[in-house]
Design a protein around this motif. Structure first.
Motif, PDB file in Angstrom:
ATOM      1  N   GLU A  41       1.949   6.075   5.576  1.00 19.25           N
ATOM      2  CA  GLU A  41       3.246   6.745   5.748  1.00 19.25           C
ATOM      3  C   GLU A  41       4.307   5.964   4.981  1.00 19.25           C
ATOM      4  N   TYR A  42       5.323   6.670   4.476  1.00 18.98           N
ATOM      5  CA  TYR A  42       6.304   5.988   3.613  1.00 18.98           C
ATOM      6  C   TYR A  42       7.652   6.692   3.631  1.00 18.98           C
ATOM      7  N   GLU A  43       8.664   5.973   3.176  1.00 24.52           N
ATOM      8  CA  GLU A  43       9.998   6.530   2.921  1.00 24.52           C
ATOM      9  C   GLU A  43      10.474   6.008   1.570  1.00 24.52           C
ATOM     10  N   ILE A  44      11.269   6.820   0.883  1.00 23.15           N
ATOM     11  CA  ILE A  44      11.779   6.464  -0.448  1.00 23.15           C
ATOM     12  C   ILE A  44      13.284   6.196  -0.350  1.00 23.15           C
ATOM     13  N   PHE A  45      13.748   5.156  -1.060  1.00 22.97           N
ATOM     14  CA  PHE A  45      15.170   4.815  -1.012  1.00 22.97           C
ATOM     15  C   PHE A  45      15.719   4.552  -2.422  1.00 22.97           C
ATOM     16  N   TYR A  46      16.911   5.119  -2.655  1.00 21.20           N
ATOM     17  CA  TYR A  46      17.605   4.935  -3.922  1.00 21.20           C
ATOM     18  C   TYR A  46      18.852   4.069  -3.762  1.00 21.20           C
ATOM     19  N   GLU A  47      19.348   3.933  -2.510  1.00 21.75           N
ATOM     20  CA  GLU A  47      20.542   3.116  -2.251  1.00 21.75           C
ATOM     21  C   GLU A  47      20.192   2.023  -1.259  1.00 21.75           C
TER      22      GLU A  47
ATOM     23  N   ASN B 200      15.361  -0.506  12.263  1.00 19.21           N
ATOM     24  CA  ASN B 200      14.498   0.092  13.294  1.00 19.21           C
ATOM     25  C   ASN B 200      13.039   0.234  12.843  1.00 19.21           C
ATOM     26  N   ALA B 201      12.696  -0.439  11.748  1.00 20.98           N
ATOM     27  CA  ALA B 201      11.324  -0.323  11.226  1.00 20.98           C
ATOM     28  C   ALA B 201      10.334  -1.075  12.100  1.00 20.98           C
ATOM     29  N   THR B 202       9.068  -0.666  12.020  1.00 16.69           N
ATOM     30  CA  THR B 202       7.983  -1.387  12.691  1.00 16.69           C
ATOM     31  C   THR B 202       7.484  -2.465  11.741  1.00 16.69           C
ATOM     32  N   TYR B 203       7.346  -3.686  12.263  1.00 17.87           N
ATOM     33  CA  TYR B 203       6.894  -4.800  11.419  1.00 17.87           C
ATOM     34  C   TYR B 203       5.486  -5.224  11.799  1.00 17.87           C
ATOM     35  N   PRO B 204       4.678  -5.706  10.801  1.00 17.45           N
ATOM     36  CA  PRO B 204       5.050  -5.827   9.385  1.00 17.45           C
ATOM     37  C   PRO B 204       5.190  -4.460   8.713  1.00 17.45           C
ATOM     38  N   CYS B 205       6.015  -4.455   7.634  1.00 15.58           N
ATOM     39  CA  CYS B 205       6.115  -3.272   6.776  1.00 15.58           C
ATOM     40  C   CYS B 205       5.971  -3.735   5.332  1.00 15.58           C
ATOM     41  N   VAL B 206       5.785  -2.784   4.432  1.00 20.83           N
ATOM     42  CA  VAL B 206       5.545  -3.112   3.028  1.00 20.83           C
ATOM     43  C   VAL B 206       6.667  -2.519   2.176  1.00 20.83           C
ATOM     44  N   ILE B 207       7.299  -3.370   1.364  1.00 20.11           N
ATOM     45  CA  ILE B 207       8.335  -2.902   0.446  1.00 20.11           C
ATOM     46  C   ILE B 207       7.794  -2.977  -0.976  1.00 20.11           C
ATOM     47  N   LYS B 208       7.909  -1.849  -1.697  1.00 19.44           N
ATOM     48  CA  LYS B 208       7.369  -1.775  -3.064  1.00 19.44           C
ATOM     49  C   LYS B 208       8.465  -1.376  -4.044  1.00 19.44           C
ATOM     50  N   ALA B 209       8.587  -2.150  -5.125  1.00 22.87           N
ATOM     51  CA  ALA B 209       9.457  -1.748  -6.236  1.00 22.87           C
ATOM     52  C   ALA B 209       8.860  -0.508  -6.883  1.00 22.87           C
ATOM     53  N   ASP B 210       9.706   0.411  -7.303  1.00 26.68           N
ATOM     54  CA  ASP B 210       9.221   1.666  -7.887  1.00 26.68           C
ATOM     55  C   ASP B 210       8.500   1.447  -9.211  1.00 26.68           C
TER      56      ASP B 210
ATOM     57  N   PHE C 230      13.737  -7.475 -11.072  1.00 24.51           N
ATOM     58  CA  PHE C 230      12.754  -6.808 -11.935  1.00 24.51           C
ATOM     59  C   PHE C 230      13.410  -5.953 -13.017  1.00 24.51           C
ATOM     60  N   LYS C 231      14.710  -6.214 -13.246  1.00 22.47           N
ATOM     61  CA  LYS C 231      15.431  -5.562 -14.347  1.00 22.47           C
ATOM     62  C   LYS C 231      15.271  -4.039 -14.352  1.00 22.47           C
ATOM     63  N   GLY C 232      15.603  -3.446 -13.212  1.00 24.34           N
ATOM     64  CA  GLY C 232      15.580  -1.994 -13.096  1.00 24.34           C
ATOM     65  C   GLY C 232      14.416  -1.455 -12.299  1.00 24.34           C
ATOM     66  N   SER C 233      13.262  -2.131 -12.333  1.00 24.61           N
ATOM     67  CA  SER C 233      12.066  -1.626 -11.658  1.00 24.61           C
ATOM     68  C   SER C 233      12.195  -1.602 -10.138  1.00 24.61           C
ATOM     69  N   GLY C 234      13.073  -2.453  -9.575  1.00 27.12           N
ATOM     70  CA  GLY C 234      13.215  -2.504  -8.127  1.00 27.12           C
ATOM     71  C   GLY C 234      14.478  -1.839  -7.608  1.00 27.12           C
ATOM     72  N   LYS C 235      15.193  -1.133  -8.460  1.00 29.94           N
ATOM     73  CA  LYS C 235      16.420  -0.452  -8.035  1.00 29.94           C
ATOM     74  C   LYS C 235      16.106   0.707  -7.079  1.00 29.94           C
ATOM     75  N   ARG C 236      14.913   1.287  -7.257  1.00 29.49           N
ATOM     76  CA  ARG C 236      14.422   2.313  -6.326  1.00 29.49           C
ATOM     77  C   ARG C 236      13.193   1.728  -5.647  1.00 29.49           C
ATOM     78  N   ILE C 237      13.056   1.997  -4.360  1.00 30.63           N
ATOM     79  CA  ILE C 237      11.945   1.380  -3.629  1.00 30.63           C
ATOM     80  C   ILE C 237      11.233   2.363  -2.704  1.00 30.63           C
ATOM     81  N   VAL C 238      10.011   1.959  -2.314  1.00 24.97           N
ATOM     82  CA  VAL C 238       9.240   2.652  -1.290  1.00 24.97           C
ATOM     83  C   VAL C 238       9.041   1.662  -0.137  1.00 24.97           C
ATOM     84  N   ILE C 239       9.280   2.113   1.081  1.00 25.33           N
ATOM     85  CA  ILE C 239       8.945   1.301   2.264  1.00 25.33           C
ATOM     86  C   ILE C 239       7.801   2.010   2.980  1.00 25.33           C
ATOM     87  N   GLU C 240       6.697   1.269   3.164  1.00 28.83           N
ATOM     88  CA  GLU C 240       5.464   1.849   3.702  1.00 28.83           C
ATOM     89  C   GLU C 240       5.080   1.201   5.022  1.00 28.83           C
ATOM     90  N   GLU C 241       4.294   1.966   5.804  1.00 33.64           N
ATOM     91  CA  GLU C 241       3.678   1.358   6.986  1.00 33.64           C
ATOM     92  C   GLU C 241       2.634   0.336   6.514  1.00 33.64           C
TER      93      GLU C 241
END
Length: 411
Positions: free
Chosen positions: A119-125, A135-145, A175-186
């Motif tokens: 499961e995941y959510e996408i964030f631009y800001e 309010n996230a459940t931990y551990p969680c995974v943050i990925k640079a886009d 990451f010079k632009g690569s991490g400006k948008r991210i995915v947060i995953e279970e």
């Protein structure tokens, strides 16, 4: 035939070594290559920069097939440019390469085609992401886009860790632009497996499974690296897991490629997590893994170049890949300081080894190999059992030396 291989690592040395075994291949150019490809049969290094130079070289030297090692040229669109010039190339188009080049694109592809994933959510800001992690459940995974040289995925065990990661990715922009948008995953608990496969866009054939060891120190301690060693096949990938993978990940992926009309002829690397609930897809890579390639290709009995050529011609449906019986163990030797600031410029002494040494971060100066990178070389041995393969690989590793050399003792 003449072949051009693009890349400079241990993966490219292994690809060049394997393709050189084909009776169909007469000459191989590797750009830029390394100290290992410089000494490999049928091979010579050549320094080319940028897609235009590659196209010109291939035309002028009548190269029959170009094989791409790393992901960056694929994401930049090298395949599209070659095809515009009617040149044969092995790799996915720029759009298809987004399966690795953009985590957001990949996750939306998985969702659209019912491919089992976390499961995941996408964030631009950053503000919205910060609100979410409260309010996230931990551990969680943050990925640079975008592409981040294997460093764009962080497992966060607390709100503080997640906040720090978001600051680095989205605000400091490490990451010079690569991490400006991210995915947060279970977070998925289980054992990771790497399954490389080949496709012509219609048919997909999985290779033998592999198990990478990402962390620098024994017992999976220390920071993540590009990979410190591999065993193949992966002992955790049972027939049941393979069937689950085929049904819920591999077949929906090739169906999705067809439905989306993606121009995809090349390698698909499935990074999966084997959980109590079955196999889940973590990520796609659109090229061979490193160091998985160095363990998987030595187990391939079939002519790898012939399979690549059939993929380019869209004729994979009748191909059956033959594999050696037994196991491969690959152990990576890295420079002092890796994966941080490294010390380099040291001569490598290789004794009377019995198995294959693949060079990665080293150049040839005269007859001497000199260290130039973080992961310097690796040894691959094959045995009837995993224990025998390991014993052979470690016996050879003891015959190799360069100043500051480090390697894991528990691959």
């Amino acid at each position: 035939m003449k072949v051009l291989i693009i890349g400079s690592g241990g993966r490219e040395h292994a690809i060049a070594w394997k393709i050189a075994q084909s009776s169909l291949v007469e000459e191989i150019f590797v750009s830029p290559g390394n100290g290992g490809t410089a000494k490999e049969a049928k091979c010579q290094n050549i320094d080319l920069k940028g897609i235009d130079e590659y196209v010109t070289f291939v035309k002028e030297n009548k190269i029959d097939v170009t094989v791409i090692g790393p992901e960056a040229p694929l994401v930049e669109g090298i395949v599209d440019e070659f095809k515009k010039n009617n040149l044969k190339i092995f790799g996915p188009s720029k759009t298809a390469a987004n399966l690795e080049g953009s985590k957001i694109y990949a996750k939306e592809f998985m969702k659209r085609h019912n491919i089992r994933t976390a499961e995941y959510e996408i964030f631009y800001e950053v503000e919205r992401a910060l609100e979410y992690i409260k309010n996230a459940t931990y551990p969680c995974v943050i990925k640079a886009d975008g592409l981040a040289q294997g460093k764009g995925v962080v497992i966060c065990n607390s709100f503080e860790e997640a906040k720090d990661t978001l600051e680095k990715f989205m605000v400091e922009d490490i990451f010079k632009g690569s991490g400006k948008r991210i995915v947060i995953e279970e977070f998925l608990e289980g054992v990771e497996a790497s399954i490389l496969s080949i496709t012509d866009g219609k048919t997909i054939i999985p290779f033998i499974s592999a198990k990478d060891h990402k962390r620098i120190f024994d017992k999976d301690m220390g920071p993540n690296t590009g990979g410190m060693g591999v065993v193949a096949p992966n002992p955790y990938v049972t027939e049941d897991i393979l069937e689950d993978f085929r049904k819920n990940i591999m077949i929906p992926t090739i169906d999705g490629i067809k439905k989306d009309g993606l121009d995809y002829c090349g390698i698909i690397f499935f990074g999966i997590m084997i959980t109590k609930r079955g196999a889940y897809l973590l990520e796609y890579n659109v090229r061979m893994g490193d160091p998985e390639t160095q363990a998987v290709l030595p187990l391939m009995k079939s002519d790898f170049f012939e399979i690549i050529f059939k993929a380019i011609d869209g004729k994979l449906e009748d191909v059956e890949i033959e594999w050696e019986k037994g196991f491969a163990c690959n152990i990576v030797a890295a420079s002092k300081g890796y994966p941080g600031e490294i010390e380099k410029g040291f001569e490598i002494r290789i004794g009377d080894v019995e198995n294959k040494v693949f060079i990665a971060g080293a150049k040839l100066e005269g007859e001497n190999l000199i260290t130039t990178g973080g992961r310097v070389l690796s040894v691959t041995a094959i045995g009837e059992t995993l224990e025998k393969a390991r014993a052979k690989a470690y016996a050879d590793m003891k015959k190799i030396y360069f100043e500051g050399m480090q390697f894991r003792g528990d691959i």
